[in-house]
Write a protein that holds these residues in place. Structure first.
Motif, PDB file in Angstrom:
ATOM      1  N   ALA A   1       0.832  -1.209   0.000  1.00 48.07           N
ATOM      2  CA  ALA A   1       0.000   0.000   0.000  1.00 48.07           C
ATOM      3  C   ALA A   1       0.866   1.259   0.000  1.00 48.07           C
ATOM      4  O   ALA A   1       0.480   2.290  -0.555  1.00 48.07           O
ATOM      5  N   ALA A   2       2.065   1.155   0.575  1.00 50.89           N
ATOM      6  CA  ALA A   2       2.964   2.317   0.637  1.00 50.89           C
ATOM      7  C   ALA A   2       3.445   2.729  -0.758  1.00 50.89           C
ATOM      8  O   ALA A   2       3.881   3.864  -0.954  1.00 50.89           O
ATOM      9  N   LEU A   3       3.370   1.815  -1.731  1.00 52.45           N
ATOM     10  CA  LEU A   3       3.821   2.151  -3.093  1.00 52.45           C
ATOM     11  C   LEU A   3       2.666   2.597  -3.983  1.00 52.45           C
ATOM     12  O   LEU A   3       2.862   2.907  -5.162  1.00 52.45           O
ATOM     13  N   ALA A   4       1.439   2.602  -3.422  1.00 47.09           N
ATOM     14  CA  ALA A   4       0.269   3.027  -4.190  1.00 47.09           C
ATOM     15  C   ALA A   4      -0.164   4.418  -3.737  1.00 47.09           C
ATOM     16  O   ALA A   4      -0.085   4.737  -2.550  1.00 47.09           O
ATOM     17  N   ARG A   5      -0.593   5.225  -4.701  1.00 43.70           N
ATOM     18  CA  ARG A   5      -1.058   6.577  -4.359  1.00 43.70           C
ATOM     19  C   ARG A   5      -2.432   6.516  -3.689  1.00 43.70           C
ATOM     20  O   ARG A   5      -2.790   7.358  -2.878  1.00 43.70           O
ATOM     21  N   GLU A   6      -3.219   5.497  -4.082  1.00 43.87           N
ATOM     22  CA  GLU A   6      -4.532   5.279  -3.466  1.00 43.87           C
ATOM     23  C   GLU A   6      -4.649   3.827  -3.071  1.00 43.87           C
ATOM     24  O   GLU A   6      -4.063   2.965  -3.713  1.00 43.87           O
ATOM     25  N   TRP A   7      -5.403   3.576  -2.044  1.00 44.41           N
ATOM     26  CA  TRP A   7      -5.627   2.190  -1.602  1.00 44.41           C
ATOM     27  C   TRP A   7      -7.124   2.020  -1.369  1.00 44.41           C
ATOM     28  O   TRP A   7      -7.608   2.108  -0.245  1.00 44.41           O
ATOM     29  N   PRO A   8      -7.875   1.785  -2.453  1.00 48.02           N
ATOM     30  CA  PRO A   8      -9.335   1.723  -2.329  1.00 48.02           C
ATOM     31  C   PRO A   8      -9.791   0.504  -1.518  1.00 48.02           C
ATOM     32  O   PRO A   8      -9.011  -0.422  -1.295  1.00 48.02           O
ATOM     33  N   THR A   9     -11.046   0.521  -1.108  1.00 39.95           N
ATOM     34  CA  THR A   9     -11.614  -0.600  -0.342  1.00 39.95           C
ATOM     35  C   THR A   9     -11.460  -1.912  -1.092  1.00 39.95           C
ATOM     36  O   THR A   9     -11.215  -2.959  -0.487  1.00 39.95           O
ATOM     37  N   THR A  10     -11.606  -1.868  -2.428  1.00 39.15           N
ATOM     38  CA  THR A  10     -11.464  -3.095  -3.221  1.00 39.15           C
ATOM     39  C   THR A  10     -10.075  -3.710  -3.002  1.00 39.15           C
ATOM     40  O   THR A  10      -9.942  -4.923  -2.866  1.00 39.15           O
ATOM     41  N   ALA A  11      -9.050  -2.857  -2.968  1.00 38.61           N
ATOM     42  CA  ALA A  11      -7.679  -3.354  -2.756  1.00 38.61           C
ATOM     43  C   ALA A  11      -7.551  -3.954  -1.360  1.00 38.61           C
ATOM     44  O   ALA A  11      -6.976  -5.034  -1.183  1.00 38.61           O
TER      45      ALA A  11
ATOM     46  N   ILE B   1      -3.236  -3.861  -9.680  1.00 40.39           N
ATOM     47  CA  ILE B   1      -2.742  -2.655 -10.358  1.00 40.39           C
ATOM     48  C   ILE B   1      -3.399  -1.437  -9.722  1.00 40.39           C
ATOM     49  O   ILE B   1      -4.627  -1.358  -9.647  1.00 40.39           O
ATOM     50  N   LEU B   2      -2.560  -0.502  -9.261  1.00 39.54           N
ATOM     51  CA  LEU B   2      -3.062   0.696  -8.583  1.00 39.54           C
ATOM     52  C   LEU B   2      -2.284   1.918  -9.048  1.00 39.54           C
ATOM     53  O   LEU B   2      -1.168   1.776  -9.582  1.00 39.54           O
ATOM     54  N   PRO B   3      -2.851   3.112  -8.848  1.00 36.99           N
ATOM     55  CA  PRO B   3      -2.081   4.313  -9.174  1.00 36.99           C
ATOM     56  C   PRO B   3      -0.785   4.287  -8.372  1.00 36.99           C
ATOM     57  O   PRO B   3      -0.798   3.958  -7.188  1.00 36.99           O
ATOM     58  N   LYS B   4       0.329   4.617  -9.008  1.00 32.81           N
ATOM     59  CA  LYS B   4       1.615   4.461  -8.330  1.00 32.81           C
ATOM     60  C   LYS B   4       1.969   5.676  -7.496  1.00 32.81           C
ATOM     61  O   LYS B   4       1.575   6.803  -7.808  1.00 32.81           O
ATOM     62  N   SER B   5       2.703   5.440  -6.434  1.00 39.39           N
ATOM     63  CA  SER B   5       3.225   6.566  -5.662  1.00 39.39           C
ATOM     64  C   SER B   5       4.444   7.090  -6.422  1.00 39.39           C
ATOM     65  O   SER B   5       5.090   6.352  -7.167  1.00 39.39           O
ATOM     66  N   PRO B   6       4.764   8.395  -6.237  1.00 38.60           N
ATOM     67  CA  PRO B   6       5.835   9.015  -7.027  1.00 38.60           C
ATOM     68  C   PRO B   6       7.192   8.330  -6.848  1.00 38.60           C
ATOM     69  O   PRO B   6       8.035   8.386  -7.737  1.00 38.60           O
ATOM     70  N   GLU B   7       7.406   7.657  -5.720  1.00 38.68           N
ATOM     71  CA  GLU B   7       8.733   7.059  -5.485  1.00 38.68           C
ATOM     72  C   GLU B   7       8.992   5.826  -6.338  1.00 38.68           C
ATOM     73  O   GLU B   7      10.135   5.382  -6.463  1.00 38.68           O
TER      74      GLU B   7
ATOM     75  N   VAL C   1       1.044   0.975 -10.896  1.00 39.06           N
ATOM     76  CA  VAL C   1       2.063  -0.012 -10.521  1.00 39.06           C
ATOM     77  C   VAL C   1       1.377  -1.342 -10.184  1.00 39.06           C
ATOM     78  O   VAL C   1       0.267  -1.372  -9.644  1.00 39.06           O
ATOM     79  N   ALA C   2       2.049  -2.439 -10.541  1.00 35.78           N
ATOM     80  CA  ALA C   2       1.544  -3.782 -10.247  1.00 35.78           C
ATOM     81  C   ALA C   2       2.176  -4.275  -8.954  1.00 35.78           C
ATOM     82  O   ALA C   2       3.399  -4.265  -8.812  1.00 35.78           O
ATOM     83  N   LEU C   3       1.358  -4.701  -7.988  1.00 37.14           N
ATOM     84  CA  LEU C   3       1.842  -5.075  -6.651  1.00 37.14           C
ATOM     85  C   LEU C   3       1.385  -6.477  -6.285  1.00 37.14           C
ATOM     86  O   LEU C   3       0.244  -6.867  -6.561  1.00 37.14           O
ATOM     87  N   ARG C   4       2.304  -7.237  -5.659  1.00 39.37           N
ATOM     88  CA  ARG C   4       1.923  -8.585  -5.214  1.00 39.37           C
ATOM     89  C   ARG C   4       2.692  -8.968  -3.956  1.00 39.37           C
ATOM     90  O   ARG C   4       3.872  -8.661  -3.820  1.00 39.37           O
ATOM     91  N   VAL C   5       2.002  -9.643  -3.055  1.00 42.17           N
ATOM     92  CA  VAL C   5       2.631 -10.245  -1.869  1.00 42.17           C
ATOM     93  C   VAL C   5       2.594 -11.763  -2.069  1.00 42.17           C
ATOM     94  O   VAL C   5       1.541 -12.382  -1.929  1.00 42.17           O
TER      95      VAL C   5
END
Ligand code: AMP
Ligand code: MG
Length: 333
Positions: free
Chosen positions: A86-96, A111-117, A129-133
């Motif tokens: 979540a720290a790498l996403a600009r938004e973390w909607p309820t769905t996520a 896939i979520l809007p990416k944080s600037p970093e 950005v694509a994120l997976r744990v």
């Protein structure tokens, strides 16, 4: 004197790790290589990944160079937990939050809007950005030890069949990687389900072992990416219709017996007889079939079959991920 699992030879590239207890010097060394900008191949529950520090543009560049992957094809970033994701996403909607809570760690990419970093090299310039744990104990131990986000596509040359064993990685990318953690064959066998949560409505970009039905039960209807071979432009970079392909030409087996060349390969899941020399049989249920699919394609390539006949798999939703990979393997574009 043989070396135990605890004393890996620093000159050795392929290091066995006990998937049940993945700790010790091998994991520490792999984490050090990642932190130093190197490339480490490691098992996830889906396929083997080719990992690099996602925040290090040079290291990320080495992934693209090693694979021969076009820079327009974004990478999935792997994290140890949902909070780090979540720290790498600009938004973390309820769905996520709902999907992460239910399916992470596991074979689901969001896939979520990416944080600037997040470097543009990782996302191929996209604003998402694509994120997976991942759930594999070796991947988890590595992510925990490295303490950095790890960008990792499948550890195979661009367009080739994904690796499900360390030997597949060694064969395809052995010269390019600094280290391969060998945790045995990967249990799922096909790449993660990819769900795009960055638009107005959630969209299924790539089917996988977590089915559309399981996701829809949690967050409602998913829009569909156009089916493979539909002739429409790709919905996102990296969704090329030809992908996951063996060197052999892949042809779906028709109901009537085709005239099959002697040295052909065949990939079957029923007991139907085919007059091909290299007949491999996979389980008749989707989990077992997915688990064995890429190893079978690697094996038929190893036997230099010029053509591989594939028995079509059933239509049901549980087979969607497998059907998608077979369609891509058969696509000659
Ligand atoms: P691989 O790492 O080879 O399993 O492939 C990763 C796949 O994730 C790519 O082929 C894309 O389809 C998808 N992907 C990664 N990042 C994004 C993104 N920002 N937007 C859409 N799809 C993505
Ligand atoms: Mg891949």
């Amino acid at each position: 004197m043989g070396r135990g699992l605890d004393a890996p030879d620093p000159a050795m590239k392929v290091i066995p790790v006990d998937a049940a207890h993945p700790r010790g010097p091998a994991i520490e060394r792999a984490a050090g290589i990642l932190r130093g900008g190197g490339l480490v191949a490691f098992p996830t529950e889906t396929v083997y990944g080719l990992g690099a520090d996602a925040m290090d543009v040079k290291a990320v560049g080495r992934i693209f160079a090693a694979k021969g992957r076009p820079p327009t094809n974004p990478l999935i970033v792997h994290l140890h937990d949902a909070e780090a994701a979540a720290a790498l996403a600009r938004e973390w909607p309820t769905t996520a939050a709902l999907l992460a809570e239910r399916f992470w760690p596991g074979p689901l990419t969001l896939i979520l809007p990416k944080s600037p970093e997040v470097p543009n090299a990782v996302t191929a310039g996209l604003s998402t950005v694509a994120l997976r744990v991942p759930a594999h104990p070796v991947a988890r131990a590595l992510l925990q030890a490295a303490e950095i986000p790890v960008a990792a596509p499948s550890a195979n040359p661009y367009m080739a069949v994904s690796p499900t064993t360390a030997a597949h990685v060694m064969e395809g990318l052995g010269d390019a990687v600094d280290m391969i953690l060998d945790g045995g064959p990967t249990p799922v066998g096909i790449e993660s389900t990819v769900v795009d949560l960055s638009g107005k409505r959630p969209r299924l970009l790539r089917p996988g072992s977590i089915s559309r039905g399981e996701i829809e039960a949690l967050i409602g209807p998913l829009e569909m990416a156009p089916p493979v071979g539909a002739g429409a432009p790709s919905p996102s970079p990296g969704m090329s219709r030809r992908h996951y392909s063996p060197r052999a030409r892949v042809v779906f087996l028709a109901k009537a017996s085709p005239a099959i060349s002697e040295d052909a390969g065949a990939l079957m899941h029923s007991d139907r007889r085919v007059p091909a020399r290299h007949v491999l049989r996979l389980p008749g249920e989707p989990e077992g079939y997915a688990r064995g699919l890429y190893a079978a394609l690697h094996e038929l390539d190893r036997r230099a079959c010029p053509v591989v006949y594939v028995e079509p798999v059933p239509d049901g939703p549980a087979w969607e991920g497998v059907r998608d990979r077979l369609a891509r393997a058969a696509n000659q574009e």
